[in-house]
Design a protein around this motif. Structure first.
Motif, PDB file in Angstrom:
ATOM      1  N   ASN A 132     -15.521 -66.048  73.417  1.00  0.00           N
ATOM      2  CA  ASN A 132     -15.893 -67.321  74.034  1.00  0.00           C
ATOM      3  C   ASN A 132     -16.149 -67.154  75.529  1.00  0.00           C
ATOM      4  OD1 ASN A 132     -15.966 -70.404  73.880  1.00  0.00           O
ATOM      5  ND2 ASN A 132     -14.376 -70.093  75.423  1.00  0.00           N
ATOM      6  N   SER A 135     -19.279 -64.935  76.230  1.00  0.00           N
ATOM      7  CA  SER A 135     -20.505 -65.693  75.965  1.00  0.00           C
ATOM      8  C   SER A 135     -20.868 -66.576  77.154  1.00  0.00           C
ATOM      9  CB  SER A 135     -20.324 -66.548  74.706  1.00  0.00           C
ATOM     10  OG  SER A 135     -21.447 -67.365  74.497  1.00  0.00           O
ATOM     11  N   ALA A 136     -19.864 -67.220  77.732  1.00  0.00           N
ATOM     12  CA  ALA A 136     -20.111 -68.080  78.894  1.00  0.00           C
ATOM     13  C   ALA A 136     -20.592 -67.261  80.087  1.00  0.00           C
ATOM     14  CB  ALA A 136     -18.838 -68.839  79.240  1.00  0.00           C
ATOM     15  N   ASN A 141     -27.499 -68.810  75.215  1.00  0.00           N
ATOM     16  CA  ASN A 141     -27.955 -70.165  74.926  1.00  0.00           C
ATOM     17  C   ASN A 141     -27.308 -70.747  73.671  1.00  0.00           C
ATOM     18  OD1 ASN A 141     -29.745 -70.254  77.138  1.00  0.00           O
ATOM     19  ND2 ASN A 141     -31.307 -69.161  75.977  1.00  0.00           N
ATOM     20  N   ASP A 142     -27.105 -69.903  72.662  1.00  0.00           N
ATOM     21  CA  ASP A 142     -26.566 -70.374  71.389  1.00  0.00           C
ATOM     22  C   ASP A 142     -25.102 -69.992  71.242  1.00  0.00           C
ATOM     23  OD1 ASP A 142     -29.089 -71.335  70.629  1.00  0.00           O
ATOM     24  OD2 ASP A 142     -29.669 -69.339  69.907  1.00  0.00           O
ATOM     25  N   LYS A 143     -24.404 -70.765  70.442  1.00  0.00           N
ATOM     26  CA  LYS A 143     -23.024 -70.427  70.143  1.00  0.00           C
ATOM     27  C   LYS A 143     -22.982 -69.126  69.342  1.00  0.00           C
ATOM     28  CE  LYS A 143     -21.078 -75.093  70.145  1.00  0.00           C
ATOM     29  NZ  LYS A 143     -20.227 -76.054  69.396  1.00  0.00           N
ATOM     30  N   ASN A 178     -17.968 -72.155  72.858  1.00  0.00           N
ATOM     31  CA  ASN A 178     -19.085 -71.217  72.694  1.00  0.00           C
ATOM     32  C   ASN A 178     -19.074 -70.481  71.361  1.00  0.00           C
ATOM     33  OD1 ASN A 178     -20.088 -71.683  75.402  1.00  0.00           O
ATOM     34  ND2 ASN A 178     -18.316 -70.521  76.102  1.00  0.00           N
TER      35      ASN A 178
END
Length: 251
Positions: A132, A135-136, A141-143, A178
């Protein structure tokens, strides 16, 4: 030699699809709901390229370093074919979808995330939180689509959540902005006893149905990743939507 290899893979693929179709017919399932993922572990890059010429299947690796290397090789191969002037538009290859199916260390998450669409092996809150956070930081853009890995066989040497811990982790992971839990994953023991395999797959389906019934996860929670070369027919009969097949495809 290359022609022989292509013919062999094509025959293997045909046989696997026929077995899947027959299993779906027995259980009144739609074979289009079963996704075949080619596990490329130990497979030469030329063999992978040959497979993709036959059919653009999803690809999977169990080690991050191998996935990074193979992803780069296949991407380069596809890029070269895209610029060939004598390649018809309908023959130009698209990039395959990559899956991470093996144990994932937290320090490898950042380099993995830009390359894969699915991670099948999330088995702790700490790993989920790392995915998570990474990803941030990467600004994806996508989870990130993940599976919770469950040790339904209760083998000590295997990774995965204990059966009783799955629901609690699903509730915690669903709060992470995310990530998107798309399903559950398990591995049956390496055995010829299909009753043992069936028990593991049926147990995963039961847990899936419990989580689905309690509405812990949203509509994206749809998949059961289970079944490999030695037990994929049994897995389909028990509801698998993603099969991870290597040996039966390439040998």
């Amino acid at each position: 030699m290359e022609a022989e290899m292509k013919e062999k893979i094509a025959e293997n693929l045909k046989r696997i699809k026929e077995n899947i179709a027959e299993a779906c017919l027995r259980t009144k399932r739609d074979p289009m709901r079963v996704r075949l993922i080619a596990v490329t572990k130990t497979v030469d890059a030329n063999v992978i390229r040959t497979l993709l010429e036959i059919e653009r299947l999803d690809l999977a690796e169990s080690r991050v370093q191998e996935l990074i290397q193979r992803h780069a090789i296949i991407r380069e191969s596809i890029s070269r074919r895209l610029v060939l002037p004598d390649t018809a538009a309908e023959q130009k290859p698209g990039a395959p979808c990559w899956h991470m199916i093996g144990h994932l260390q937290r320090n490898k998450v950042k380099q993995l995330l830009p390359l894969v669409e699915y991670i099948h092996s999330v088995d702790s809150l700490r790993l989920a939180e790392e995915i998570n956070t990474a990803s941030a930081r990467l600004g994806l853009n996508d989870k990130v689509k993940i599976f919770l890995q469950v040790n339904t066989s209760q083998e000590k040497q295997k990774n995965g959540l204990a059966v009783g811990a799955v629901t609690a982790l699903a509730e915690q992971v669903e709060t992470l902005p995310n990530l998107q839990i798309v399903g559950l994953m398990t591995m049956a023991p390496l055995t010829d006893d299909q009753d043992v395999c069936r028990f593991c797959f049926a147990r995963l389906r039961e847990i899936f149905e419990e989580i689905h019934g309690e509405k812990i996860c949203g509509p994206h929670f749809q998949h059961l990743s289970m079944g490999m070369s030695q037990d994929y027919v049994t897995a389909v009969e028990e509801g698998a939507t993603m099969l991870r097949i290597g040996t039966a495809l390439f040998s």
